[in-house]
Scaffold this motif. Sequence first.
Motif, PDB file in Angstrom:
ATOM      1  N   ARG A 120       1.218   4.836 -12.977  1.00 28.47           N
ATOM      2  CA  ARG A 120       0.622   6.108 -13.371  1.00 28.47           C
ATOM      3  C   ARG A 120      -0.694   6.280 -12.644  1.00 28.47           C
ATOM      4  N   ALA A 121      -0.902   7.480 -12.136  1.00 29.24           N
ATOM      5  CA  ALA A 121      -2.179   7.858 -11.522  1.00 29.24           C
ATOM      6  C   ALA A 121      -2.583   9.180 -12.164  1.00 29.24           C
ATOM      7  N   GLY A 122      -3.536   9.109 -13.067  1.00 27.97           N
ATOM      8  CA  GLY A 122      -3.980  10.325 -13.742  1.00 27.97           C
ATOM      9  C   GLY A 122      -2.886  10.963 -14.557  1.00 27.97           C
ATOM     10  N   ARG A 123      -2.497  12.168 -14.189  1.00 27.19           N
ATOM     11  CA  ARG A 123      -1.488  12.927 -14.932  1.00 27.19           C
ATOM     12  C   ARG A 123      -0.082  12.784 -14.377  1.00 27.19           C
ATOM     13  N   THR A 124       0.127  11.839 -13.476  1.00 29.69           N
ATOM     14  CA  THR A 124       1.435  11.680 -12.845  1.00 29.69           C
ATOM     15  C   THR A 124       1.990  10.276 -13.062  1.00 29.69           C
ATOM     16  N   VAL A 125       3.242  10.232 -13.486  1.00 30.32           N
ATOM     17  CA  VAL A 125       3.969   8.966 -13.623  1.00 30.32           C
ATOM     18  C   VAL A 125       4.936   8.877 -12.457  1.00 30.32           C
ATOM     19  N   GLU A 126       4.962   7.714 -11.817  1.00 30.92           N
ATOM     20  CA  GLU A 126       5.906   7.496 -10.723  1.00 30.92           C
ATOM     21  C   GLU A 126       6.795   6.304 -11.042  1.00 30.92           C
ATOM     22  N   VAL A 127       8.073   6.497 -10.757  1.00 30.69           N
ATOM     23  CA  VAL A 127       9.055   5.428 -10.875  1.00 30.69           C
ATOM     24  C   VAL A 127       9.628   5.207  -9.485  1.00 30.69           C
ATOM     25  N   ARG A 128       9.535   3.978  -9.008  1.00 30.43           N
ATOM     26  CA  ARG A 128      10.119   3.637  -7.714  1.00 30.43           C
ATOM     27  C   ARG A 128      11.334   2.764  -7.964  1.00 30.43           C
ATOM     28  N   VAL A 129      12.471   3.229  -7.503  1.00 31.96           N
ATOM     29  CA  VAL A 129      13.722   2.489  -7.633  1.00 31.96           C
ATOM     30  C   VAL A 129      14.104   1.980  -6.255  1.00 31.96           C
ATOM     31  N   ARG A 130      14.366   0.689  -6.168  1.00 31.42           N
ATOM     32  CA  ARG A 130      14.813   0.070  -4.922  1.00 31.42           C
ATOM     33  C   ARG A 130      16.200  -0.499  -5.167  1.00 31.42           C
ATOM     34  N   ALA A 131      17.084  -0.336  -4.190  1.00 31.78           N
ATOM     35  CA  ALA A 131      18.459  -0.779  -4.383  1.00 31.78           C
ATOM     36  C   ALA A 131      19.054  -1.321  -3.088  1.00 31.78           C
ATOM     37  N   ARG A 132      20.056  -2.138  -3.263  1.00 33.23           N
ATOM     38  CA  ARG A 132      20.757  -2.718  -2.117  1.00 33.23           C
ATOM     39  C   ARG A 132      21.743  -1.751  -1.492  1.00 33.23           C
ATOM     40  N   ASP A 133      22.237  -0.789  -2.289  1.00 31.02           N
ATOM     41  CA  ASP A 133      23.210   0.167  -1.758  1.00 31.02           C
ATOM     42  C   ASP A 133      22.994   1.514  -2.440  1.00 31.02           C
ATOM     43  N   LEU A 134      23.608   2.541  -1.883  1.00 28.62           N
ATOM     44  CA  LEU A 134      23.372   3.893  -2.381  1.00 28.62           C
ATOM     45  C   LEU A 134      23.948   4.128  -3.772  1.00 28.62           C
ATOM     46  N   VAL A 135      25.058   3.486  -4.094  1.00 24.47           N
ATOM     47  CA  VAL A 135      25.626   3.642  -5.433  1.00 24.47           C
ATOM     48  C   VAL A 135      24.655   3.085  -6.472  1.00 24.47           C
ATOM     49  N   ALA A 136      24.088   1.925  -6.207  1.00 20.30           N
ATOM     50  CA  ALA A 136      23.115   1.328  -7.121  1.00 20.30           C
ATOM     51  C   ALA A 136      21.848   2.177  -7.191  1.00 20.30           C
ATOM     52  N   LEU A 137      21.450   2.775  -6.087  1.00 13.83           N
ATOM     53  CA  LEU A 137      20.270   3.649  -6.090  1.00 13.83           C
ATOM     54  C   LEU A 137      20.510   4.857  -6.986  1.00 13.83           C
ATOM     55  N   ARG A 138      21.669   5.458  -6.861  1.00 15.70           N
ATOM     56  CA  ARG A 138      21.991   6.612  -7.703  1.00 15.70           C
ATOM     57  C   ARG A 138      22.024   6.210  -9.177  1.00 15.70           C
ATOM     58  N   ALA A 139      22.657   5.106  -9.484  1.00 12.57           N
ATOM     59  CA  ALA A 139      22.723   4.649 -10.878  1.00 12.57           C
ATOM     60  C   ALA A 139      21.326   4.340 -11.410  1.00 12.57           C
ATOM     61  N   ASP A 183      19.064  -5.118 -12.288  1.00 10.49           N
ATOM     62  CA  ASP A 183      20.206  -6.009 -12.110  1.00 10.49           C
ATOM     63  C   ASP A 183      20.139  -6.595 -10.710  1.00 10.49           C
ATOM     64  N   ASP A 184      21.208  -7.235 -10.271  1.00 12.28           N
ATOM     65  CA  ASP A 184      21.171  -7.883  -8.954  1.00 12.28           C
ATOM     66  C   ASP A 184      21.228  -6.887  -7.804  1.00 12.28           C
ATOM     67  N   ARG A 185      21.444  -5.593  -8.106  1.00 11.26           N
ATOM     68  CA  ARG A 185      21.535  -4.593  -7.046  1.00 11.26           C
ATOM     69  C   ARG A 185      20.380  -3.614  -7.015  1.00 11.26           C
ATOM     70  N   SER A 186      19.568  -3.561  -8.069  1.00 16.46           N
ATOM     71  CA  SER A 186      18.454  -2.613  -8.059  1.00 16.46           C
ATOM     72  C   SER A 186      17.296  -3.125  -8.902  1.00 16.46           C
ATOM     73  N   ARG A 187      16.117  -2.622  -8.566  1.00 12.79           N
ATOM     74  CA  ARG A 187      14.867  -2.959  -9.245  1.00 12.79           C
ATOM     75  C   ARG A 187      14.036  -1.682  -9.340  1.00 12.79           C
ATOM     76  N   ALA A 188      13.116  -1.669 -10.306  1.00 11.58           N
ATOM     77  CA  ALA A 188      12.249  -0.496 -10.434  1.00 11.58           C
ATOM     78  C   ALA A 188      10.845  -0.925 -10.822  1.00 11.58           C
ATOM     79  N   THR A 189       9.895  -0.081 -10.459  1.00  7.48           N
ATOM     80  CA  THR A 189       8.515  -0.235 -10.902  1.00  7.48           C
ATOM     81  C   THR A 189       8.060   1.116 -11.453  1.00  7.48           C
ATOM     82  N   VAL A 190       7.100   1.057 -12.363  1.00  3.75           N
ATOM     83  CA  VAL A 190       6.551   2.274 -12.963  1.00  3.75           C
ATOM     84  C   VAL A 190       5.039   2.213 -12.830  1.00  3.75           C
TER      85      VAL A 190
END
Length: 93
Positions: free
Chosen positions: A49-68, A40-47
């Motif tokens: 994978r490296a081998g056996r590990t999946v990583e999700v990076r969440v970026r947000a404009r504020d801490l409430v959006a980061l938690r959500a 949404d306008d307050r957060s973005r994510a990328t996904v």
Amino acid sequence: MPGGGTDYDHDAVLSFPYPAERRARDVHDAVAVEVGEVDDDRSRATVSRAGRTVEVRVRARDLVALRAGTNTWVRLVRVAEEIADVADVSRTE
């Protein structure tokens, strides 16, 4: 954000290790299609994978959006894991 800024000042990296690369690939493929769909306008994510590990990076404009955002992605990964478990059972039957 005051002043209408567009920077995503907060971020979290969620790392999900799996015992097998196939499981990591299955989970990654299941959740990667959601990138851009739950942003949404307050957060973005990328996904990634490296081998056996999946990583999700969440970026947000504020801490409430980061938690959500992190809560959303943890749930999406959990559902993907549950579906992968069901698929594994079906493969062995």
